[in-house]
Write a protein that holds these residues in place. Structure first.
Motif, mmCIF file in Angstrom:
data_model
loop_
_atom_site.group_PDB
_atom_site.id
_atom_site.type_symbol
_atom_site.label_atom_id
_atom_site.label_comp_id
_atom_site.label_asym_id
_atom_site.label_seq_id
_atom_site.Cartn_x
_atom_site.Cartn_y
_atom_site.Cartn_z
ATOM 1 N N ARG A 8 0.835 -1.198 0.000
ATOM 2 C CA ARG A 8 0.000 0.000 0.000
ATOM 3 C C ARG A 8 0.867 1.244 0.000
ATOM 4 O O ARG A 8 1.978 1.250 0.542
ATOM 5 N N SER A 9 0.310 2.306 -0.604
ATOM 6 C CA SER A 9 0.998 3.591 -0.643
ATOM 7 C C SER A 9 -0.041 4.694 -0.474
ATOM 8 O O SER A 9 -1.238 4.485 -0.688
ATOM 9 N N LEU A 10 0.426 5.875 -0.119
ATOM 10 C CA LEU A 10 -0.440 7.036 0.079
ATOM 11 C C LEU A 10 0.167 8.212 -0.668
ATOM 12 O O LEU A 10 1.175 8.776 -0.243
ATOM 13 N N PHE A 11 -0.434 8.540 -1.836
ATOM 14 C CA PHE A 11 0.038 9.643 -2.677
ATOM 15 C C PHE A 11 1.532 9.515 -2.992
ATOM 16 O O PHE A 11 2.309 10.465 -2.848
ATOM 17 N N GLY A 12 1.935 8.305 -3.384
ATOM 18 C CA GLY A 12 3.316 8.059 -3.772
ATOM 19 C C GLY A 12 4.240 7.693 -2.632
ATOM 20 O O GLY A 12 5.389 7.308 -2.859
ATOM 21 N N ILE A 13 3.761 7.781 -1.388
ATOM 22 C CA ILE A 13 4.575 7.414 -0.224
ATOM 23 C C ILE A 13 4.302 5.958 0.115
ATOM 24 O O ILE A 13 3.170 5.581 0.431
ATOM 25 N N TYR A 56 -26.647 19.111 -2.316
ATOM 26 C CA TYR A 56 -26.050 19.714 -3.511
ATOM 27 C C TYR A 56 -24.532 19.843 -3.362
ATOM 28 O O TYR A 56 -23.782 19.566 -4.303
ATOM 29 N N PHE A 57 -24.088 20.272 -2.188
ATOM 30 C CA PHE A 57 -22.651 20.414 -1.961
ATOM 31 C C PHE A 57 -21.954 19.058 -2.042
ATOM 32 O O PHE A 57 -20.833 18.948 -2.541
ATOM 33 N N THR A 58 -22.610 18.006 -1.538
ATOM 34 C CA THR A 58 -22.044 16.657 -1.654
ATOM 35 C C THR A 58 -21.970 16.228 -3.114
ATOM 36 O O THR A 58 -21.024 15.564 -3.533
ATOM 37 N N PHE A 59 -22.977 16.615 -3.902
ATOM 38 C CA PHE A 59 -23.004 16.310 -5.335
ATOM 39 C C PHE A 59 -21.817 16.964 -6.046
ATOM 40 O O PHE A 59 -21.123 16.325 -6.845
ATOM 41 N N VAL A 60 -21.572 18.232 -5.761
ATOM 42 C CA VAL A 60 -20.433 18.938 -6.358
ATOM 43 C C VAL A 60 -19.120 18.300 -5.912
ATOM 44 O O VAL A 60 -18.187 18.113 -6.712
ATOM 45 N N GLN A 61 -19.046 17.944 -4.632
ATOM 46 C CA GLN A 61 -17.834 17.323 -4.100
ATOM 47 C C GLN A 61 -17.528 16.013 -4.812
ATOM 48 O O GLN A 61 -16.361 15.696 -5.090
ATOM 49 N N GLY A 62 -18.551 15.234 -5.150
ATOM 50 C CA GLY A 62 -18.346 13.967 -5.845
ATOM 51 C C GLY A 62 -17.688 14.154 -7.200
ATOM 52 O O GLY A 62 -16.798 13.383 -7.588
ATOM 53 N N PHE A 63 -18.099 15.180 -7.943
ATOM 54 C CA PHE A 63 -17.492 15.428 -9.246
ATOM 55 C C PHE A 63 -16.039 15.881 -9.113
ATOM 56 O O PHE A 63 -15.189 15.540 -9.942
ATOM 57 N N VAL A 64 -15.749 16.644 -8.066
ATOM 58 C CA VAL A 64 -14.356 17.028 -7.822
ATOM 59 C C VAL A 64 -13.516 15.795 -7.522
ATOM 60 O O VAL A 64 -12.375 15.662 -8.007
ATOM 61 N N TYR A 65 -14.070 14.854 -6.745
ATOM 62 C CA TYR A 65 -13.368 13.596 -6.466
ATOM 63 C C TYR A 65 -13.023 12.863 -7.763
ATOM 64 O O TYR A 65 -11.900 12.366 -7.925
ATOM 65 N N LEU A 66 -13.996 12.778 -8.671
ATOM 66 C CA LEU A 66 -13.774 12.033 -9.917
ATOM 67 C C LEU A 66 -12.664 12.669 -10.744
ATOM 68 O O LEU A 66 -11.848 11.967 -11.349
ATOM 69 N N VAL A 67 -12.615 14.002 -10.784
ATOM 70 C CA VAL A 67 -11.550 14.680 -11.517
ATOM 71 C C VAL A 67 -10.194 14.378 -10.893
ATOM 72 O O VAL A 67 -9.209 14.079 -11.595
ATOM 73 N N LEU A 68 -10.123 14.434 -9.566
ATOM 74 C CA LEU A 68 -8.863 14.171 -8.875
ATOM 75 C C LEU A 68 -8.425 12.715 -9.042
ATOM 76 O O LEU A 68 -7.232 12.427 -9.192
ATOM 77 N N ILE A 69 -9.384 11.791 -9.030
ATOM 78 C CA ILE A 69 -9.056 10.374 -9.230
ATOM 79 C C ILE A 69 -8.529 10.151 -10.641
ATOM 80 O O ILE A 69 -7.576 9.384 -10.855
ATOM 81 N N TYR A 70 -9.143 10.823 -11.630
ATOM 82 C CA TYR A 70 -8.657 10.714 -13.008
ATOM 83 C C TYR A 70 -7.227 11.247 -13.109
ATOM 84 O O TYR A 70 -6.386 10.673 -13.822
ATOM 85 N N MET A 71 -6.932 12.334 -12.399
ATOM 86 C CA MET A 71 -5.578 12.886 -12.425
ATOM 87 C C MET A 71 -4.578 11.954 -11.750
ATOM 88 O O MET A 71 -3.382 12.000 -12.036
#
Length: 352
Positions: A8-13, A56-71
């Motif tokens: 296991r690793s955490l952000f490359g660590i 609604y805020f949770t909905f927006v947060q989910g899309f931000v998660y998906l972008v970060l996971i793709y990155m």
């Protein structure tokens, strides 16, 4: 401990080639960093800007998660579990997020996080019924969880006297979020336990993708989708705060999943409780709220519960070597007596 068979690793660590205390320190630091920022942002959006749109805020947060996971480079082809594994987890995850954020419209932030601080007790209880876990905890860990609950009650009663933003609707919402949180931690641990090759990114990705549709019905039925869209359109800077909060929470979420995979759901719940206490104190210092003696008593009991959980207690009696020596000595004497008895028998034995 969990996850010893999986690298296991955490952000490359890398975590697998480190001792347990370093794994704990790295994961806890990421968790504290992410959720302390999350706490300050939520307090600012809900109580200072008066935006109470949790779903609604949770909905927006989910899309931000998906972008970060793709990155991060994750794709569905890297999944090791079927999609059906994450349906139940996604439902409780989104329900927990929505109820937690929505409760801030009826509770002030310190009262909310003190309610969620009791999560460790239902996590421990429900861990005994989750398939694939069936966990049992020592008695002193239940005592530590009970101290957390008592401390929470004292603090909540004091908070109801000093803050006008307190209602039974908020209490019911946060209790629902508490139950879902306890289910969520154990379900996540069960996924890591039953398939050690599962990564933290996969769990967050699948639970987000499957969970986002669960947010649409409550947003549409309550009219929150249109109200939130209109309010945020009038104040677009709110989206900047939400994206910043989601990025910080992403770090915290991955760190929490690492803790669950390595140390289990109950230990992780104790760490989240410690974070809530720190966030609470920061909330009072930053937003200058009154702190009474009853608040202090509640925090003291919470600290006692955390310390009792962290201190290892072994009730096994110490092994005694004296009886073993006595037994061996007795055996030696018996052997010598038998040999002497054998010599006497030979003297009495006839020659022919």
């Amino acid at each position: 401990m969990k996850g010893e068979d999986q690298a296991r690793s955490l952000f490359g660590i890398s975590l697998s080639d480190r001792p347990k205390w370093q794994q704990f320190l790295i994961c806890s630091s990421g968790f504290f960093f992410g959720y302390l920022i999350n706490g300050v942002c939520e307090e600012y959006v809900y109580n200072r800007l008066q935006f109470s749109y949790g779903w609604y805020f949770t909905f927006v947060q989910g899309f931000v998660y998906l972008v970060l996971i793709y990155m991060q480079g994750f794709t569905p082809k890297q999944m090791v579990n079927p999609w059906k594994t994450y349906w139940k987890l996604s439902a409780v995850l989104m329900g927990s997020h929505g109820l937690t954020k929505g409760s801030l419209a009826f509770l002030n932030y310190p009262a909310q996080i003190m309610f969620k601080s009791t999560k460790v007790l239902p996590v421990m209880v429900m861990g005994a019924f989750i398939p694939g876990l069936r966990r049992k905890y020592p008695f002193h860990e239940y005592i530590s969880a009970l101290l957390l609950v008592i401390g929470l009650i004292l603090f909540t009663l004091a908070d109801a006297q000093t803050s006008p933003n307190f209602s039974i609707i908020g209490v019911l919402m946060i209790c629902g979020a508490l139950i879902m949180d306890s289910l969520m931690g154990n379900l996540q641990e069960a996924i890591f336990t039953m398939n050690p090759n599962t990564t933290q990114i996969e769990v967050l990705f699948c639970s987000t993708v499957v969970g986002l549709p669960f947010l649409l019905p409550p947003m549409i039925l309550t009219g929150e989708l249109f109200k939130a869209w209109k309010s945020c359109a009038q104040h677009p800077y709110v989206y900047g705060v939400l994206v910043f909060e989601a990025m910080a929470t992403f770090v915290g979420q991955i760190s929490v999943l690492s803790l669950i995979a390595i140390f289990g759901a109950a230990t992780t719940a104790m760490i989240t409780t410690a974070r809530k206490a720190v966030t609470l104190l920061l909330s009072y210092m930053i937003f200058t709220k009154p702190l009474t003696e009853q608040h202090g008593t509640g925090l003291l009991l919470i600290a006692m519960g955390i310390i009792l959980k962290m201190v290892p207690i072994d009730f096994k009696p110490a092994s005694r070597s004296a009886p073993r020596i006595g037994k061996s000595h007795f055996k030696e004497e018996k052997t010598q007596a038998d040999s002497r008895g054998g010599e006497g028998d030979e003297e009495k034995r006839p020659l022919v």
